[in-house]
Design a protein around this motif. Structure first.
Motif, PDB file in Angstrom:
ATOM      1  N   GLN A 510      24.925  70.158   7.059  1.00 55.84           N
ATOM      2  CA  GLN A 510      24.041  71.191   7.637  1.00 55.84           C
ATOM      3  C   GLN A 510      22.820  70.708   8.331  1.00 55.84           C
ATOM      4  O   GLN A 510      22.303  71.139   9.271  1.00 55.84           O
ATOM      5  N   ASP A 511      22.277  69.821   7.465  1.00 55.31           N
ATOM      6  CA  ASP A 511      20.740  69.358   7.812  1.00 55.31           C
ATOM      7  C   ASP A 511      20.838  68.424   8.737  1.00 55.31           C
ATOM      8  O   ASP A 511      20.067  68.350   9.813  1.00 55.31           O
ATOM      9  N   LYS A 512      22.010  67.377   9.138  1.00 50.69           N
ATOM     10  CA  LYS A 512      21.864  66.383   9.759  1.00 50.69           C
ATOM     11  C   LYS A 512      22.897  66.341  10.873  1.00 50.69           C
ATOM     12  O   LYS A 512      22.857  65.817  12.016  1.00 50.69           O
ATOM     13  N   ARG A 513      23.892  67.296  10.742  1.00 48.19           N
ATOM     14  CA  ARG A 513      25.003  67.467  11.587  1.00 48.19           C
ATOM     15  C   ARG A 513      25.912  66.265  11.646  1.00 48.19           C
ATOM     16  O   ARG A 513      27.110  66.319  11.925  1.00 48.19           O
ATOM     17  N   PHE A 514      25.466  65.015  11.706  1.00 52.59           N
ATOM     18  CA  PHE A 514      26.488  63.864  11.306  1.00 52.59           C
ATOM     19  C   PHE A 514      25.794  63.085  10.230  1.00 52.59           C
ATOM     20  O   PHE A 514      24.617  62.803  10.174  1.00 52.59           O
ATOM     21  N   VAL A 515      26.699  62.614   9.251  1.00 53.05           N
ATOM     22  CA  VAL A 515      26.353  61.810   7.924  1.00 53.05           C
ATOM     23  C   VAL A 515      27.297  60.589   8.256  1.00 53.05           C
ATOM     24  O   VAL A 515      28.321  60.809   8.313  1.00 53.05           O
ATOM     25  N   GLN A 516      26.690  59.337   7.963  1.00 51.88           N
ATOM     26  CA  GLN A 516      27.422  58.089   8.073  1.00 51.88           C
ATOM     27  C   GLN A 516      28.217  58.124   6.625  1.00 51.88           C
ATOM     28  O   GLN A 516      27.834  58.552   5.488  1.00 51.88           O
ATOM     29  N   LEU A 517      29.563  57.727   6.430  1.00 53.31           N
ATOM     30  CA  LEU A 517      30.116  57.367   5.295  1.00 53.31           C
ATOM     31  C   LEU A 517      29.457  56.119   4.698  1.00 53.31           C
ATOM     32  O   LEU A 517      28.513  55.366   5.288  1.00 53.31           O
ATOM     33  N   ASN A 518      29.761  56.131   3.374  1.00 53.50           N
ATOM     34  CA  ASN A 518      29.385  54.993   2.474  1.00 53.50           C
ATOM     35  C   ASN A 518      29.971  53.864   2.827  1.00 53.50           C
ATOM     36  O   ASN A 518      30.938  53.271   2.125  1.00 53.50           O
ATOM     37  N   MET A 519      29.631  52.888   3.686  1.00 54.32           N
ATOM     38  CA  MET A 519      30.379  51.804   4.312  1.00 54.32           C
ATOM     39  C   MET A 519      30.132  50.558   3.335  1.00 54.32           C
ATOM     40  O   MET A 519      30.642  49.469   3.495  1.00 54.32           O
ATOM     41  N   GLU A 520      29.118  50.614   2.264  1.00 58.14           N
ATOM     42  CA  GLU A 520      28.845  49.516   1.187  1.00 58.14           C
ATOM     43  C   GLU A 520      30.166  49.080   0.626  1.00 58.14           C
ATOM     44  O   GLU A 520      30.355  48.054   0.177  1.00 58.14           O
ATOM     45  N   GLU A 521      30.990  50.305   0.377  1.00 59.63           N
ATOM     46  CA  GLU A 521      32.237  50.014  -0.370  1.00 59.63           C
ATOM     47  C   GLU A 521      33.230  48.870   0.350  1.00 59.63           C
ATOM     48  O   GLU A 521      33.893  48.597  -0.112  1.00 59.63           O
ATOM     49  N   ARG A 522      33.028  48.803   1.658  1.00 62.41           N
ATOM     50  CA  ARG A 522      33.949  47.842   2.678  1.00 62.41           C
ATOM     51  C   ARG A 522      33.632  46.438   2.175  1.00 62.41           C
ATOM     52  O   ARG A 522      34.396  45.374   2.535  1.00 62.41           O
ATOM     53  N   GLU A 523      32.554  46.120   1.799  1.00 57.74           N
ATOM     54  CA  GLU A 523      32.069  44.893   1.388  1.00 57.74           C
ATOM     55  C   GLU A 523      32.989  43.978   0.711  1.00 57.74           C
ATOM     56  O   GLU A 523      33.271  42.676   1.107  1.00 57.74           O
ATOM     57  N   HIS A 524      33.721  44.638  -0.150  1.00 54.79           N
ATOM     58  CA  HIS A 524      34.570  43.776  -0.965  1.00 54.79           C
ATOM     59  C   HIS A 524      36.170  44.181  -0.882  1.00 54.79           C
ATOM     60  O   HIS A 524      36.871  44.105  -1.618  1.00 54.79           O
TER      61      HIS A 524
END
Length: 692
Positions: A510-524
């Protein structure tokens, strides 16, 4: 004050189309009406650019032919004659018919048919699923688009996600394989062009030199359905020239030694004879790929729509495993990134409400057979977010099925589509800009929220509201049918099993309209792949158990030809027929927007000069394309944009003045090798000058 109440201004929105880009939009309102649609420059990936389709979205929202109130059929099926009724009458009749059908034939005599005409999660995976689950209806296997390729990718990688746009931007070589991204993933194009300015190269591999092929540094045409053979030929060269990463294969893959032996038979000479790609080009492509440290493969949608579509995508997906590209930023491959944004589907769809978990399941690709031959029969069809009379294979059979007088059909749509003309009840649907909904992307990594910007046009209702009304009329008392859109979105995002959703909350959206996924998880992610071995499976025991080749293999088409098996003109159907999207429509969406239809100039068939000359066909002639399934009358365009023996007709057209022009009258309803996918492009035809 809500966005609806604000009569003037510029408001954030999301593109709802079935497209990887899922653009951030801005809606410009004057006196409570949307007057212009532009891109949102603040969106990190789409950055304010939008396609011409969406730029003309206002013509779709305020189209003069939009369905504004419920309708009941008064003429013959397919005639398109209806009378206006109230929502109360429509809902009451649907509920009464469903109750009677359940009493007479059981709940599995009712079939929902939907796809992603609106990509909003609530619109296609929410209250509708709850309703049909609680009803105990027959289940629909939605395999018309990406099922075969996604399944093939997962057999290799386990997890379905691939290289994300931000990483792809670092590539020095882009191979776009079987996808017209200029028309279907336009925001990938500036990423590539920016890289080309620093020296990166673009190679396009396709059966047809489309708009993306026109941009390529190197375009390689090949015969339809032979892509796996080309990938195997590349593997042969990579192993033979020592361009593989032995350390990576030892650590992260299963079956590399078996694959090394297996691909010895796929020599450039053999592969050239199969694909039509010259031997020297096969070697050149493999060397270019193997010698470029950051090489990215963009796997398109089209090449999976073959009998061998799953194996084809699986085979291409193995290439970065040979070079170690999966751990190099700017390398790897993309097929879909939808799994990164996977939400809590159980909370949304509520399968626990279903009284018959083992209810029969049918394929949406075989709707004609389902309606004509399934025993016990389907007696009711509810269509939403789809137009099967145009988009489904073998539309001749689909039309016969829709003509059944004993088939009670409801269509919920914005327009009187070709399918709606066969309905008994037509319900007016809202556009996405009139709804609250949640959007993820199957390409980039941003989740977006849409809130209604304009009130519902006419008496239209959202899918959520429609199925909530039907649930009430059926007497369903579960709390699930009283939840608000906000409740459902919160439940969808509350999914601890997907760590990529960490930080994506309703409040943040609601605040930002678009929020990025937590892509840190992809590193491993390579350390915990969900294949049985936990590794990239170049050899798949699960495929062997399923009766399919465990190693990547070229499997010839059930219907079609390769370079080793090219028929002469005396064969019954000597031409391969390909029907990819055109630039101005998205499947059948926008087919009734005259401005966009005019840009495409009507249905056409691209035919090679060699094939045209042998049939006495000249550019601009009206031609008949036919096979045992049906026929199609179009305008001929004589061009050498594909290899001889292949004809191309772009776009899915609505019923046109002077007759039906449906490419899918020709396409088969066979299922692909994996995932129950469609086989639109494994189609053979003949063409003649039309005497009509």
């Amino acid at each position: 004050m809500s966005l609806i109440e604000q009569k003037n201004g510029i408001f954030p929105a999301v593109c709802p189309l079935d497209c990887p880009d899922t653009c951030g939009l801005l809606l410009h309102k004057e006196d409570g009406r949307i007057v212009k649609v532009t891109g949102n420059p603040e969106h990190p990936i789409t950055q304010g650019a939008i396609c011409n389709k969406v730029r003309n979205m206002t013509e779709r929202i305020y189209h003069p032919e939009r369905v504004l109130y419920p309708l009941k059929r008064v003429g013959a099926k397919g005639e398109g004659k209806f009378k206006r009724i109230s929502w109360e009458e429509a809902v009451s009749e649907i509920a009464a018919r469903y109750k009677q059908l359940i009493a007479d034939h059981g709940s599995e005599s009712i079939l929902p048919y939907s796809f992603y005409g609106n990509m909003g999660i609530l619109s296609v995976d929410g209250m509708d699923r709850r309703f049909f689950n609680r009803l105990g209806a027959a289940q629909l296997r939605q395999g018309i688009c990406n099922a075969a390729g996604n399944t093939g990718f997962k057999f290799t990688m386990g997890f379905g996600g691939g290289t994300v746009p931000e990483d792809a931007a670092e590539a020095d070589l882009f191979i776009v394989w079987g996808g017209n991204i200029v028309s279907t993933n336009m925001h990938m194009v500036p990423i590539i062009e920016k890289a080309r300015k620093r020296g990166a190269k673009l190679v396009v591999i396709d059966v047809h030199k489309n708009r993306t092929g026109d941009r390529a540094d190197w375009f390689l045409p090949l015969y339809p359905g032979t892509d796996a053979a080309l990938a195997l030929g590349m593997m042969h060269v990579l192993f033979d020239r020592g361009l593989v990463n032995e350390e990576f294969m030892m650590k992260y893959t299963l079956g590399h030694e078996q694959l090394r032996e297996h691909v010895k038979e796929y020599t450039p000479k053999l592969v050239s004879s199969i694909t039509g790609v010259p031997e020297e080009d096969i070697v050149k492509l493999a060397l270019m790929y193997g010698q470029t440290p950051r090489a990215y493969i963009h796997i398109g949608n089209g090449l999976q729509h073959h009998d061998n579509g799953g194996m084809t995508v699986r085979t291409i997906t193995c290439l970065p495993a040979l070079t170690g590209g999966w751990i190099v930023k700017g390398s790897g491959a993309f097929k879909t990134n939808g799994p990164y944004g996977k939400v809590n589907s159980a909370a949304l769809e509520r399968p626990d409400l279903r009284p018959n978990p083992d209810a029969r399941t049918v394929s949406m690709n075989q709707l004609g057979d389902v309606l004509l031959r399934l025993d016990p029969p389907i007696h009711a069809l509810f269509v939403y977010c789809s137009n099967p009379a145009v988009v489904a294979p073998e539309t001749g059979k689909v039309e016969q099925g829709l003509m059944r007088e004993d088939l009670f059909t409801v269509v919920h749509d914005l327009f009187m589509t070709d399918t709606a003309k066969y309905a008994d009840i037509v319900l007016p649907a809202t556009s996405s800009f009139e709804n609250t909904d949640l959007y993820t992307s199957y390409w980039h990594t941003y989740v977006q929220l849409q809130e209604p910007v304009i009130p519902a046009v006419g008496e239209s209702k959202s899918n959520v509201e429609t199925f909530r009304l039907l649930a009430e009329a059926m007497g369903f008392e579960e709390e699930a049918f009283r939840e608000t859109e906000e409740d459902m979105i919160r439940a969808a995002l509350d999914f601890g099993s997907n760590p990529y959703l960490k930080g994506v909350t309703y409040e943040a959206l609601q605040d930002k309209r678009f929020v990025q996924l937590n892509m840190e998880e992809r590193e491993h992610y390579l350390e915990r792949l969900s294949t049985p071995s936990g590794k990239i499976e170049l050899y798949s025991g699960r495929l062997a158990e399923a009766g399919l080749p465990p190693l990547p293999t070229y499997v010839p088409l059930h219907e079609g030809y390769d370079g080793l098996n090219r028929p002469g003109d005396t064969a019954g159907y000597p031409l391969m027929f390909i029907s990819p999207p055109n630039h101005s429509f998205l499947n059948s969406s926008f087919g009734n927007v005259q401005k966009l239809a005019a840009l495409e100039k009507g249905p056409s068939l691209q035919i090679h000069p060699v094939d045209a000359q042998s049939r006495g066909i000249e550019d601009g002639d009206k031609v008949t394309v036919w096979n045992d399934r049906g026929s199609y009358i179009v305008r001929a365009v004589v061009t050498d944009r594909m290899l001889p023996g292949t004809v191309v007709s772009q776009g899915l057209w609505w019923e046109a003045e002077g007759g039906r022009q449906r490419a899918n009258a020709l396409t088969p309803d066979r299922l692909a090798d994996m995932g129950g996918g469609a086989t639109f492009f494994s189609t053979v035809v003949e063409v003649r000058r039309s005497q009509d």
